[in-house]
Design an enzyme around this catalytic site. Structure first.
Site, PDB file in Angstrom:
ATOM      1  N   GLU A  44     -10.938 -35.198 -30.421  1.00 35.00           N
ATOM      2  CA  GLU A  44     -12.140 -34.418 -30.109  1.00 35.00           C
ATOM      3  C   GLU A  44     -13.380 -35.085 -30.724  1.00 35.00           C
ATOM      4  O   GLU A  44     -13.364 -35.474 -31.892  1.00 35.00           O
ATOM      5  CB  GLU A  44     -11.982 -33.005 -30.677  1.00 35.00           C
ATOM      6  CG  GLU A  44     -13.123 -32.063 -30.282  1.00 35.00           C
ATOM      7  CD  GLU A  44     -12.985 -30.675 -30.902  1.00 35.00           C
ATOM      8  OE1 GLU A  44     -12.212 -30.520 -31.873  1.00 35.00           O
ATOM      9  OE2 GLU A  44     -13.655 -29.744 -30.407  1.00 35.00           O
ATOM     10  N   LYS A 117     -15.110 -26.882 -23.071  1.00 36.22           N
ATOM     11  CA  LYS A 117     -14.364 -26.056 -24.030  1.00 36.22           C
ATOM     12  C   LYS A 117     -14.744 -24.576 -23.901  1.00 36.22           C
ATOM     13  O   LYS A 117     -15.912 -24.214 -24.053  1.00 36.22           O
ATOM     14  CB  LYS A 117     -14.660 -26.565 -25.447  1.00 36.22           C
ATOM     15  CG  LYS A 117     -13.859 -25.912 -26.569  1.00 36.22           C
ATOM     16  CD  LYS A 117     -14.150 -26.655 -27.896  1.00 36.22           C
ATOM     17  CE  LYS A 117     -13.399 -26.125 -29.085  1.00 36.22           C
ATOM     18  NZ  LYS A 117     -13.657 -26.931 -30.307  1.00 36.22           N
ATOM     19  N   CYS A 154      -9.139 -28.374 -28.719  1.00 32.52           N
ATOM     20  CA  CYS A 154      -9.034 -27.834 -30.083  1.00 32.52           C
ATOM     21  C   CYS A 154      -8.864 -26.311 -30.188  1.00 32.52           C
ATOM     22  O   CYS A 154      -7.766 -25.817 -30.010  1.00 32.52           O
ATOM     23  CB  CYS A 154     -10.220 -28.311 -30.911  1.00 32.52           C
ATOM     24  SG  CYS A 154      -9.887 -28.234 -32.713  1.00 32.52           S
TER      25      CYS A 154
END
Lengths: 295, 295
Positions: A44, A117, A154
């Site tokens: 990331e 995300k 994540c």
């Protein structure tokens, strides 16, 4: 059914200079390709130190458009090496609109997809809600030359809903570029159980969905210029198979390329024996869109 | 916030005679109470050998109403011992309407709640779709004297949706009475990874929801009168804490009472540090009610 392919996770530390980080990532991609990788995943926000340790408006200067300079560079590498590349980037979408974005570059260098995300964390040392608007792409799987890949990032890894919605789109593997580590002051007391929980919840997604799960984390102890003890990124990148079995797992402190075979036949076999997708009670899941079900 | 309480899992083998099974369960409840249990959980369908190994219409004779004879007996035990009892039963609801039902008897002997297993398996040796109509209770948490408990049963344990919907109702612990084991002919090749997947997916629910998870399985190798190699129930009952940490775990072959402390303050602390429930993207979960998201 598609044929098996090899996924490579690049577990690396991140230099302070973004030019060096991108060059380092490129070298890793080429090395992974030589070792037989078909799909290469970077950690990331691999281009910069993890700037979310503090809220600083100047950090928005680190953002760039997607597609943009970094995807152009990596697209060339992807095309030359004939590998799919997953690159997690700080996206500048417009003035005051920034995202934590995953770009999938296909093996011909074309942008196969873009995922923003969806779940954004915010807790001490991980001030992401300040930097990133929540994604508006929804959860996404993308077709690449080698197979269908689920794109997640994540904090998404803690949410079974994200894994499920991506798996239901026919992904063979869920891939999570990650930046997670220990607060040094907590590590001795809580470090082991934090790491174990992180591995376990993702292995759980693999089991619940009969799917491969890959998490690729950075390493290194990053102490911001503003001081404090920083974050000790815990490495431990891994790939789990469709029964949650660990296929490869990285060290906490080493740079390394982790490789695993993604086999559609294995997904088929596991799901035949444990047919969870057949038995989901889709008539009874409406309230998953509620925040809480007050007693 | 409620005060901590102690949960006990009764991992037992099941005699052929239901009268003996119920008497055995009663003795275990009394013993657990003497050892300090507040809530005692029996394994799935503890009253009979696991009759779902074959489809036989005569087996419907094993069903009984809920509440009915067994809950009356256990309610008396619960009241005498001042413990909550979770009893999994083969419920006859009406002609041709049967369920795999979990009755929660409160510590005063009253029926605190009733949950009908929502996810029904069907694979070789586990022909439950023949016996049990899918539950129509929805997913449920119930208030008992000692705390709020999420009621689930066996196959539910593979479904993150079930764990989430029950956790969102304020449960402190998800409890899964279970009957799962090895096919002897598969055990040497697949046994370890099957058991490990079963533990892992449930520990994953604990992590994802910041909640205690308890699974209580039977033991014993049950070979049906019709022959075959039967099922070797794998025990391994366990309680996991809100970070997925194992608090206690049973043996594969021993009868035993497993005890763990359920602490609401621990749930509070874990959820403060990992605030997943704050960050769920409830605006983006609609499609969880779809069977598959065709590419």
């Amino acid at each position: 059914m598609s044929t098996p392919f090899t996924i490579a996770l690049v577990q690396m530390s991140v230099p302070a200079d973004p030019t060096k980080s991108v060059a380092k990532a490129e070298q890793f991609i080429r090395r992974a390709a030589r070792q037989g990788a078909d799909v290469v995943c970077l950690p990331e926000l691999f281009r910069t130190p993890y700037f979310c340790q503090h809220e600083d408006p100047d950090n928005f200067n680190l953002a760039e458009p997607v597609p943009g300079p970094t995807t152009r560079l990596l697209a060339a590498t992807a095309r030359e090496e004939q590998v799919v590349v997953l690159a997690s980037l700080f996206e500048r979408r417009g003035p005051g609109v920034h995202h934590n974005t995953l770009a999938l570059l296909d093996a011909d260098g074309e942008l196969a997809g873009l995922y923003r995300k969806m779940h954004i964390p915010d807790d001490p040392g991980y001030y992401e809600k300040y930097y990133f608007a929540p994604g508006d792409t929804g959860f996404k799987a993308f077709t690449t030359r080698f197979g269908r890949i689920g794109a997640l990032v994540c904090w998404d890894q803690w949410f079974p809903e994200a894994a499920r919605l991506t798996a239901l789109q026919g992904a063979l593997a869920l891939v999570y570029p990650t930046a997670i580590g220990w607060h040094p002051e907590e590590k001795s007391e809580y470090g082991d159980e934090q790491l174990e929980a992180w591995v376990t919840v993702q292995r759980g997604h693999a089991v619940a969905n009969g799917i491969y799960v890959a998490a690729v984390n950075r390493i290194g102890h990053e102490i911001p210029a503003t001081g404090g003890q920083g974050i000790e990124f815990w490495g431990n990148s891994f790939v789990a198979g469709p029964m949650g079995e660990i296929l490869c797992r990285g060290h906490a402190k080493n740079e390394e390329i982790l490789m695993a075979r993604i086999d559609p036949q294995r997904v088929e076999t596991v799901r035949r024996h444990w047919p969870f997708l057949r038995d989901r009670r889709i008539d009874a899941y409406d309230e998953l869109t509620r925040r809480f079900l007050d007693p």
